[in-house]
Design an enzyme around this catalytic site. Sequence first.
Site, PDB file in Angstrom:
ATOM      1  N   ARG A  56      40.731  44.844  28.739  1.00 32.42           N
ATOM      2  CA  ARG A  56      41.614  45.929  28.297  1.00 32.42           C
ATOM      3  C   ARG A  56      42.914  46.025  29.088  1.00 32.42           C
ATOM      4  O   ARG A  56      43.987  46.129  28.503  1.00 32.42           O
ATOM      5  CB  ARG A  56      40.931  47.302  28.447  1.00 32.42           C
ATOM      6  CG  ARG A  56      40.170  47.765  27.263  1.00 32.42           C
ATOM      7  CD  ARG A  56      38.984  48.538  27.755  1.00 32.42           C
ATOM      8  NE  ARG A  56      38.184  47.656  28.584  1.00 32.42           N
ATOM      9  CZ  ARG A  56      37.295  46.793  28.077  1.00 32.42           C
ATOM     10  NH1 ARG A  56      37.080  46.762  26.805  1.00 32.42           N
ATOM     11  NH2 ARG A  56      36.615  45.961  28.851  1.00 32.42           N
ATOM     12  N   THR A  57      42.809  46.041  30.403  1.00 30.10           N
ATOM     13  CA  THR A  57      44.003  46.333  31.205  1.00 30.10           C
ATOM     14  C   THR A  57      45.047  45.239  30.995  1.00 30.10           C
ATOM     15  O   THR A  57      46.218  45.522  30.719  1.00 30.10           O
ATOM     16  CB  THR A  57      43.628  46.468  32.697  1.00 30.10           C
ATOM     17  OG1 THR A  57      42.521  47.367  32.787  1.00 30.10           O
ATOM     18  CG2 THR A  57      44.775  46.997  33.508  1.00 30.10           C
ATOM     19  N   LYS A  85      45.050  27.547  46.988  1.00 29.49           N
ATOM     20  CA  LYS A  85      45.563  26.689  48.066  1.00 29.49           C
ATOM     21  C   LYS A  85      45.815  27.489  49.334  1.00 29.49           C
ATOM     22  O   LYS A  85      46.372  26.983  50.296  1.00 29.49           O
ATOM     23  CB  LYS A  85      46.883  26.040  47.624  1.00 29.49           C
ATOM     24  CG  LYS A  85      46.765  25.189  46.378  1.00 29.49           C
ATOM     25  CD  LYS A  85      48.150  24.727  45.944  1.00 29.49           C
ATOM     26  CE  LYS A  85      48.155  24.321  44.484  1.00 29.49           C
ATOM     27  NZ  LYS A  85      49.537  24.276  43.951  1.00 29.49           N
ATOM     28  N   ARG A 106      46.019  42.978  39.480  1.00 33.17           N
ATOM     29  CA  ARG A 106      44.632  43.381  39.765  1.00 33.17           C
ATOM     30  C   ARG A 106      44.089  42.448  40.833  1.00 33.17           C
ATOM     31  O   ARG A 106      44.296  41.229  40.762  1.00 33.17           O
ATOM     32  CB  ARG A 106      43.776  43.298  38.500  1.00 33.17           C
ATOM     33  CG  ARG A 106      42.302  43.528  38.811  1.00 33.17           C
ATOM     34  CD  ARG A 106      41.444  43.661  37.578  1.00 33.17           C
ATOM     35  NE  ARG A 106      41.659  44.937  36.913  1.00 33.17           N
ATOM     36  CZ  ARG A 106      40.877  45.397  35.933  1.00 33.17           C
ATOM     37  NH1 ARG A 106      39.854  44.677  35.516  1.00 33.17           N
ATOM     38  NH2 ARG A 106      41.114  46.557  35.371  1.00 33.17           N
ATOM     39  N   HIS A 134      42.481  52.764  40.251  1.00 35.84           N
ATOM     40  CA  HIS A 134      42.826  52.172  38.963  1.00 35.84           C
ATOM     41  C   HIS A 134      43.709  53.199  38.242  1.00 35.84           C
ATOM     42  O   HIS A 134      43.293  53.831  37.273  1.00 35.84           O
ATOM     43  CB  HIS A 134      41.538  51.886  38.174  1.00 35.84           C
ATOM     44  CG  HIS A 134      41.710  51.010  36.978  1.00 35.84           C
ATOM     45  ND1 HIS A 134      42.940  50.561  36.537  1.00 35.84           N
ATOM     46  CD2 HIS A 134      40.801  50.520  36.097  1.00 35.84           C
ATOM     47  CE1 HIS A 134      42.771  49.820  35.454  1.00 35.84           C
ATOM     48  NE2 HIS A 134      41.479  49.781  35.170  1.00 35.84           N
TER      49      HIS A 134
HETATM   50  N1   CP Z   1      38.865  49.683  31.742  1.00 34.73           N
HETATM   51  C1   CP Z   1      39.187  48.514  32.288  1.00 34.73           C
HETATM   52  O1   CP Z   1      39.781  48.447  33.372  1.00 34.73           O
HETATM   53  O2   CP Z   1      38.793  47.429  31.565  1.00 34.73           O
HETATM   54  P1   CP Z   1      39.050  45.916  31.973  1.00 34.73           P
HETATM   55  O3   CP Z   1      38.284  45.652  33.244  1.00 34.73           O
HETATM   56  O4   CP Z   1      38.554  45.107  30.819  1.00 34.73           O
HETATM   57  O5   CP Z   1      40.519  45.752  32.202  1.00 34.73           O
END
Ligand code: CP
Length: 307
Positions: A56-57, A85, A106, A134
């Site tokens: 999703r993100t 590396k 991320r 998040h």
């Molecule tokens: N909700 C969420 O962060 O989903 P993903 O880990 O798929 O990005």
Amino acid sequence: MSKSEIKNLIKITDLSKDEIDHLIEIADQIEANPKGFSEMCRHKKLATLFFEPSTRTRLSFTAAMMELGGDVLGFDDAGSSSATKGESVSDTVVMAGCYADIIAMRHPKEGAPVIASQKTTVPLINAGDGGHFHPTQTLTDLLTISRKKQLGNFTIGLCGDLMFGRTVHSLIEALLRYEGIKFILISPPELRLPKYVKDEMDEAGAEWTECEALEDAMPDLDILYMTRVQRERFFNEEDYVRLRDSYILTLDKLKTAKDDMIIMHPLPRVNEIAVEVDDDPRACYFYQALCGKHIRMALILYLLGLK
Ligand code: CP
């Protein structure tokens, strides 16, 4: 943009309540008139640096930039980057700033985005760092609640892995700024909300209770926020297997819920919400994922100084 003018988003409290309200307003304008925004990021680029898996993100950031008329570059697997590396995260974001106007990153290590933000020459968005923060999921959740209910005066049940669930910690921090919210924390004893978050709730004067059985809380809830027991955060498989099925939401369990309660989940789900619940009008977790695209469009525009 000079270094002092760069605005990053590492944790939800980097944004004031007014800024969050502003982002929600832009997201609502985008939903009402998407074509009006379709050229706003023409010739701008977003770098998506994903050192940890995501559906999703990453996809919603990608779709968000595309719908704003911009372009996207990046990687979705640290194994395909020069991290293999030995390149540092800081060096990686400096490089990305040479190629893109804004970065969404991320990383599995808590604090990696803070370190990276000290070096970046373009706005950096934390798209999730380990069990830590998040913030764009929190913005997604706030937009969903504002559209389906209102931001304030409700009882929310947070259910599942409240210990490792970064989305829950950030959401609570954000909701503490709004009035009249009662929190019911539903988890097995081993996965209770960390003390530091409870301390924050107490400092803010929030009303909260803790229970183990979802059934006990269900009739009181206006919002049920389900979470996944996160295998990747456990130190041993045995504990994960013992706790993973602590909560499975079924239509039968929803019989005592209010007719207008909404069911949220940051996703991905494993089996904590039975598929039969998806067609219930109270289920709004896929709509929540759509809200994620609208709010990320608003955030990109805001951090780039375009809105
Ligand atoms: N909700 C969420 O962060 O989903 P993903 O880990 O798929 O990005």
